[in-house]
Design a protein around this motif. Structure first.
Motif, short mmCIF file in Angstrom:
data_model
loop_
_atom_site.label_atom_id
_atom_site.label_comp_id
_atom_site.label_asym_id
_atom_site.label_seq_id
_atom_site.Cartn_x
_atom_site.Cartn_y
_atom_site.Cartn_z
N ARG A 173 0.83 -1.21 0.00
CA ARG A 173 0.00 0.00 0.00
C ARG A 173 0.85 1.25 0.00
O ARG A 173 0.62 2.20 -0.76
CB ARG A 173 -0.91 -0.01 1.23
N LEU A 226 2.51 1.91 -3.38
CA LEU A 226 1.58 2.47 -4.37
C LEU A 226 1.37 3.97 -4.15
O LEU A 226 1.34 4.75 -5.10
CB LEU A 226 0.24 1.74 -4.30
N VAL A 227 1.26 4.38 -2.90
CA VAL A 227 1.07 5.80 -2.61
C VAL A 227 2.29 6.59 -3.05
O VAL A 227 2.17 7.66 -3.67
CB VAL A 227 0.79 6.03 -1.11
N ALA A 241 4.46 5.74 -5.37
CA ALA A 241 4.53 5.71 -6.83
C ALA A 241 3.54 6.68 -7.48
O ALA A 241 3.85 7.33 -8.48
CB ALA A 241 4.28 4.29 -7.34
N GLU A 242 2.34 6.79 -6.90
CA GLU A 242 1.31 7.62 -7.51
C GLU A 242 1.40 9.08 -7.11
O GLU A 242 1.10 9.97 -7.90
CB GLU A 242 -0.07 7.07 -7.12
N HIS A 243 1.81 9.34 -5.85
CA HIS A 243 1.71 10.71 -5.33
C HIS A 243 3.02 11.27 -4.78
O HIS A 243 3.07 12.45 -4.42
CB HIS A 243 0.64 10.76 -4.23
#
Length: 328
Positions: free
Chosen positions: A157, A160-161, A163-165
């Motif tokens: 989790r 992913l955060v 990588a995205e933000h």
């Protein structure tokens, strides 16, 4: 308030612990066990552990005579043996200063074995090692595979955060109420601290037995280790991922568990009473307790009282139904 001051190099050196740290998870589990609050969720779990702890664990109580533990037991190795060896390898000066610190405001004198540990006695160190090992066996070993699964899900989790933000957004979201402003990460804490990283970086360590604030371990010559609560800190059970409601009933009680399961859909007090074949007064008492723990919500619609499960209540049920990563 804790304020952590980053340099550009520190942002590049933020990393997420790849595996859980047995001794640190043990530390926070013992803190949770000794914390008097949240009796509905933790009372039975706490009492069960206190009854089952072997006598070999007792010295750990002497090591933490008040609310604060010596920093030399804050060890983040990802194997139990390596962690125990790291504790033993603590510099004697740090052991002495920390024992003196935790006993400075304690009315009773330190027990003999603590005084022996203060002077570096080998038998005292062996006593401490046995106590930590026995505590891990009793408290964490039955659920360690579940802790590993939860850690892996939290790792994914977080990745992913990032990588995205980006890392800034990930840090801001990590701790409730935290914020990152002009390279200063700050969040609420019972003490005021200013921490300068100076290129040391930060290691993020999730814990699954704690609901309090973030815990900071700041020792010279190593990165800052920040332990944060991942999820609601619900008691983990060895059979928690096995698709049975017995573990949940062991924490909440059978009637409250049945209510929580029924509230996958909205029900009135009377409807719950009819399905469970108990009185409306009994349902009202149980729903009040569940509502106080944040597991259900209640609204009034005319003369009817409607209950439904909250996200936290659903998380608790899903974890016991086998959705291991549901905490994220």
């Amino acid at each position: 308030m804790i304020r952590i001051h980053f340099t550009a190099a520190d942002f590049a050196r933020v990393r997420f612990a790849s595996r859980p740290a047995p001794l640190q998870e043990l530390n926070v589990a013992l803190m949770r066990m000794c914390h008097p609050g949240d009796a509905l969720l933790f009372g039975r779990w706490r009492r069960r552990l206190l009854r089952s702890l072997p006598g070999a664990v007792v010295p750990l109580r002497d090591l933490v005579p008040a609310a604060e533990a010596p920093v030399f037991i804050d060890v983040f190795s990802d194997s139990l043996t390596e962690g125990l060896d790291t504790v033993r390898a603590t510099r004697p000066a740090l052991v002495r200063s920390e024992i003196e610190r935790v006993y400075a405001r304690h009315a009773s004198p330190a027990p003999l074995w603590i005084r022996d540990l203060h002077r570096g006695d080998a038998d005292a160190w062996l006593l401490l090692r046995r106590a930590q090992y026995a505590a891990f066996d009793a408290v964490l070993r039955p659920v360690w595979s579940l802790v590993q699964d939860l850690h892996q899900a939290e790792f994914a989790r977080h990745a992913l955060v990032v990588a995205e933000h980006g890392i800034g957004a990930a840090l801001t979201a990590l701790i409730s109420g935290g914020r990152l402003h002009e390279a200063v990460w700050e969040f609420e804490a019972p003490v005021e601290r200013e921490i300068e990283l100076h290129g040391r970086g930060v290691v993020l360590v999730p814990t699954f037995h704690w609901t309090g604030g973030a815990l900071v371990s700041d020792l010279p010559g190593r990165p800052l280790f920040l332990t944060y609560p991942a999820g609601p800190g619900l008691p983990l059970a060895a059979d928690g991922a096995g698709g049975t409601d017995d573990a949940l009933a062991g924490v909440l009680g059978r009637t409250r568990t049945d209510i929580l399961l029924l509230l996958a859909e909205e029900h009135t007090t009377g409807g719950l009473a009819r399905q469970l074949r108990v009185s409306a007064a009994t349902v009202s008492a149980h729903t009040a307790a569940l509502r106080g723990a944040g597991l259900i919500s209640t609204v009034r619609a005319g003369r009817a009282v409607l209950h439904r499960r909250t996200a936290l209540g659903s998380l608790l049920v899903r974890r016991r139904d086998g959705s291991r990563g549901a905490h994220g």
